[in-house]
Motif scaffolding. Sequence first.
Motif, PDB file in Angstrom:
ATOM      1  N   LYS A 120       1.183  -1.696   0.167  1.00  0.00           N
ATOM      2  CA  LYS A 120       0.058  -0.101  -0.105  1.00  0.00           C
ATOM      3  C   LYS A 120       1.245   1.275   0.031  1.00  0.00           C
ATOM      4  O   LYS A 120       1.824   1.459   0.512  1.00  0.00           O
ATOM      5  N   GLU A 121       0.053   2.614  -0.208  1.00  0.00           N
ATOM      6  CA  GLU A 121       1.012   4.004   0.091  1.00  0.00           C
ATOM      7  C   GLU A 121      -0.006   4.394   0.911  1.00  0.00           C
ATOM      8  O   GLU A 121      -0.748   3.580   1.574  1.00  0.00           O
ATOM      9  N   TYR A 122       1.102   5.141   1.672  1.00  0.00           N
ATOM     10  CA  TYR A 122       0.574   5.465   2.777  1.00  0.00           C
ATOM     11  C   TYR A 122       1.109   7.199   2.600  1.00  0.00           C
ATOM     12  O   TYR A 122       1.749   7.921   2.533  1.00  0.00           O
ATOM     13  N   ALA A 123       0.377   8.283   3.734  1.00  0.00           N
ATOM     14  CA  ALA A 123       0.690   9.605   3.359  1.00  0.00           C
ATOM     15  C   ALA A 123       0.572   9.867   5.026  1.00  0.00           C
ATOM     16  O   ALA A 123      -0.908   9.327   5.772  1.00  0.00           O
ATOM     17  N   ASN A 124       1.401  10.614   5.686  1.00  0.00           N
ATOM     18  CA  ASN A 124       0.811  11.512   6.693  1.00  0.00           C
ATOM     19  C   ASN A 124       1.003  10.467   7.832  1.00  0.00           C
ATOM     20  O   ASN A 124      -0.472  10.196   8.074  1.00  0.00           O
ATOM     21  N   TYR A 125       1.824  10.215   8.489  1.00  0.00           N
ATOM     22  CA  TYR A 125       2.141   9.079   9.416  1.00  0.00           C
ATOM     23  C   TYR A 125       3.642   9.213  10.375  1.00  0.00           C
ATOM     24  O   TYR A 125       4.393  10.090   9.482  1.00  0.00           O
ATOM     25  N   HIS A 126       3.728   8.741  11.036  1.00  0.00           N
ATOM     26  CA  HIS A 126       4.923   8.221  11.893  1.00  0.00           C
ATOM     27  C   HIS A 126       5.358   6.986  11.667  1.00  0.00           C
ATOM     28  O   HIS A 126       4.343   5.773  12.212  1.00  0.00           O
ATOM     29  N   LEU A 127       5.781   7.051  11.464  1.00  0.00           N
ATOM     30  CA  LEU A 127       6.876   5.751  10.802  1.00  0.00           C
ATOM     31  C   LEU A 127       8.580   5.335  12.206  1.00  0.00           C
ATOM     32  O   LEU A 127       8.602   5.779  12.586  1.00  0.00           O
ATOM     33  N   SER A 128       7.321   4.360  13.010  1.00  0.00           N
ATOM     34  CA  SER A 128       8.556   3.431  13.682  1.00  0.00           C
ATOM     35  C   SER A 128       9.336   2.415  13.593  1.00  0.00           C
ATOM     36  O   SER A 128       8.423   1.425  13.803  1.00  0.00           O
ATOM     37  N   ALA A 129      10.598   2.670  13.957  1.00  0.00           N
ATOM     38  CA  ALA A 129      10.935   0.716  13.755  1.00  0.00           C
ATOM     39  C   ALA A 129      12.317   0.428  14.728  1.00  0.00           C
ATOM     40  O   ALA A 129      13.458   1.848  15.170  1.00  0.00           O
ATOM     41  N   MET A 130      12.883  -0.512  15.098  1.00  0.00           N
ATOM     42  CA  MET A 130      14.067  -0.590  16.123  1.00  0.00           C
ATOM     43  C   MET A 130      14.879  -1.673  14.925  1.00  0.00           C
ATOM     44  O   MET A 130      14.432  -2.093  14.459  1.00  0.00           O
ATOM     45  N   PHE A 131      15.915  -1.085  15.390  1.00  0.00           N
ATOM     46  CA  PHE A 131      17.216  -1.747  13.577  1.00  0.00           C
ATOM     47  C   PHE A 131      18.798  -1.658  14.574  1.00  0.00           C
ATOM     48  O   PHE A 131      18.717  -1.461  15.436  1.00  0.00           O
ATOM     49  N   LYS A 132      19.075  -3.289  14.266  1.00  0.00           N
ATOM     50  CA  LYS A 132      20.625  -3.213  14.425  1.00  0.00           C
ATOM     51  C   LYS A 132      20.929  -4.133  13.735  1.00  0.00           C
ATOM     52  O   LYS A 132      20.069  -4.968  12.389  1.00  0.00           O
ATOM     53  N   TRP A 133      22.893  -3.827  13.507  1.00  0.00           N
ATOM     54  CA  TRP A 133      23.478  -4.515  12.776  1.00  0.00           C
ATOM     55  C   TRP A 133      23.722  -5.884  12.493  1.00  0.00           C
ATOM     56  O   TRP A 133      23.785  -6.003  14.474  1.00  0.00           O
ATOM     57  N   GLY A 134      23.940  -6.636  12.136  1.00  0.00           N
ATOM     58  CA  GLY A 134      24.356  -8.363  12.252  1.00  0.00           C
ATOM     59  C   GLY A 134      26.004  -8.358  11.207  1.00  0.00           C
ATOM     60  O   GLY A 134      26.547  -6.774  11.724  1.00  0.00           O
ATOM     61  N   ASP A 135      26.296  -9.423  11.960  1.00  0.00           N
ATOM     62  CA  ASP A 135      27.562  -9.581  11.482  1.00  0.00           C
ATOM     63  C   ASP A 135      28.605  -9.524  10.219  1.00  0.00           C
ATOM     64  O   ASP A 135      29.737  -8.787   9.741  1.00  0.00           O
ATOM     65  N   LYS A 136      27.488 -10.313   9.675  1.00  0.00           N
ATOM     66  CA  LYS A 136      27.891 -10.435   7.918  1.00  0.00           C
ATOM     67  C   LYS A 136      27.934  -8.921   6.771  1.00  0.00           C
ATOM     68  O   LYS A 136      27.278  -8.348   7.086  1.00  0.00           O
ATOM     69  N   LYS A 137      29.038  -9.292   6.385  1.00  0.00           N
ATOM     70  CA  LYS A 137      29.338  -8.435   4.758  1.00  0.00           C
ATOM     71  C   LYS A 137      29.388  -8.945   3.571  1.00  0.00           C
ATOM     72  O   LYS A 137      29.773 -10.152   3.735  1.00  0.00           O
ATOM     73  N   TRP A 138      28.832  -8.284   2.626  1.00  0.00           N
ATOM     74  CA  TRP A 138      28.795  -8.797   1.411  1.00  0.00           C
ATOM     75  C   TRP A 138      29.460  -7.843   0.092  1.00  0.00           C
ATOM     76  O   TRP A 138      29.850  -6.107  -0.018  1.00  0.00           O
ATOM     77  N   GLU A 139      30.000  -8.119  -0.689  1.00  0.00           N
ATOM     78  CA  GLU A 139      30.328  -8.320  -1.950  1.00  0.00           C
ATOM     79  C   GLU A 139      28.664  -7.249  -2.314  1.00  0.00           C
ATOM     80  O   GLU A 139      27.746  -7.301  -2.368  1.00  0.00           O
ATOM     81  N   PRO A 140      29.433  -5.387  -3.220  1.00  0.00           N
ATOM     82  CA  PRO A 140      30.664  -5.528  -3.392  1.00  0.00           C
ATOM     83  C   PRO A 140      30.722  -4.694  -2.377  1.00  0.00           C
ATOM     84  O   PRO A 140      30.987  -3.333  -2.769  1.00  0.00           O
ATOM     85  N   ARG A 141      30.431  -4.795  -1.578  1.00  0.00           N
ATOM     86  CA  ARG A 141      30.896  -3.654   0.137  1.00  0.00           C
ATOM     87  C   ARG A 141      31.134  -4.256   1.248  1.00  0.00           C
ATOM     88  O   ARG A 141      30.756  -3.741   2.252  1.00  0.00           O
ATOM     89  N   LEU A 142      32.406  -4.748   1.052  1.00  0.00           N
ATOM     90  CA  LEU A 142      33.000  -5.668   1.825  1.00  0.00           C
ATOM     91  C   LEU A 142      33.904  -5.180   2.539  1.00  0.00           C
ATOM     92  O   LEU A 142      34.243  -4.531   3.699  1.00  0.00           O
ATOM     93  N   ASP A 143      34.113  -3.583   1.801  1.00  0.00           N
ATOM     94  CA  ASP A 143      35.284  -2.820   2.283  1.00  0.00           C
ATOM     95  C   ASP A 143      34.751  -1.779   2.647  1.00  0.00           C
ATOM     96  O   ASP A 143      35.757  -0.674   3.093  1.00  0.00           O
ATOM     97  N   GLN A 144      33.415  -1.844   2.771  1.00  0.00           N
ATOM     98  CA  GLN A 144      33.021  -0.575   2.888  1.00  0.00           C
ATOM     99  C   GLN A 144      31.552  -0.441   4.220  1.00  0.00           C
ATOM    100  O   GLN A 144      31.741  -1.772   4.750  1.00  0.00           O
ATOM    101  N   LYS A 145      31.443   0.741   4.731  1.00  0.00           N
ATOM    102  CA  LYS A 145      30.497   0.744   5.895  1.00  0.00           C
ATOM    103  C   LYS A 145      29.168  -0.473   5.518  1.00  0.00           C
ATOM    104  O   LYS A 145      29.131  -0.361   4.433  1.00  0.00           O
ATOM    105  N   ARG A 146      28.892  -0.586   6.526  1.00  0.00           N
ATOM    106  CA  ARG A 146      27.701  -1.373   6.190  1.00  0.00           C
ATOM    107  C   ARG A 146      26.132  -0.258   6.266  1.00  0.00           C
ATOM    108  O   ARG A 146      26.278   0.667   6.460  1.00  0.00           O
TER     109      ARG A 146
END
Length: 294
Positions: free
Chosen positions: A103-129
């Motif tokens: 669906k499309e949304y308008a006029n809202y407050h979006l809230s989420a919790m987020f954390k990093w894992g450990d794995k990284k992949w090409e093409p960003r192995l040497d860049q920030k997660r």
Amino acid sequence: MKQKHVLLACLLSAFTLVSFSQSSKKPISLLDKDLSHFDIWLSIPHSTVKGLPEGTYQSDKMNSGNPIGLNNNLKNVFSVIEQDGEPVLKITGEIFGGLTTKKEYANYHLSAMFKWGDKKWEPRLDQKRDSGILYHCYGPHGRFWNTWKTSLEYQVQETDFGDFIPLGGNTAKPKIGAPIVEIRGDFSKEKKYNPESDVYSIGKGYIHAASEHDAPHGEWNHLEIYVVGNDAVHLINGHIVMVVENAKKHDGSILDKGQIQIQSEAAECYYKQINLTPIKKFPKAIKKQVRFKK
């Protein structure tokens, strides 16, 4: 008797409108075990990805060739696991892609919790997660890098939470320009949101947040986006770090609604408690801290 029926109908109608108004303010939980609110789009797997079906197109270049496409969740890039009794979105990051609301949304407050894992992949192995939440998404899948929709991005990247990027359609035919926004700050000096500035700049390219408030690696962060009309406010762990104003599509029309897309971008990461609450105006706490353009 007829008047009584008319009065009863009016009362029922009023009750329905009030009930709908009240229910529309309740948070919508976007995350469930079946990802029922979302479609999955996967782009072109990097040439280093193993275990794909025979004949799957792979490349070192993400912006040319045939993407995997819609609702073909190879390698289980997007999945829901359970932690401490609640659903958690796991994104492996192994293949670039987007988890897109139906669906499309308008006029809202979006809230989420987020954390990093450990794995990284090409093409960003040497860049920030890297990941991101794209909002006000419009147009077909894959217009940007064969992967994401044309949209406004709340950047989710190590040490760069809440930065802003307008995504256009660089792999569309013909190419599509990025959305146009205004952001406080003199970008001739530094492309960074400055809440104290009296100067507005056009938000082209990568715009840095006013400050950084990341939690340590592996700990949960609180991501928030407030959207009213074609203005938006980015928060990270309770801090306002970006204000995006007067958003328009590349053709100059108002950009005040769209789908929401969560990125898979070569880094393992986790989202939970993804809730969307309809709002009519910015909360007082936001208005006290933000000088919106008059």
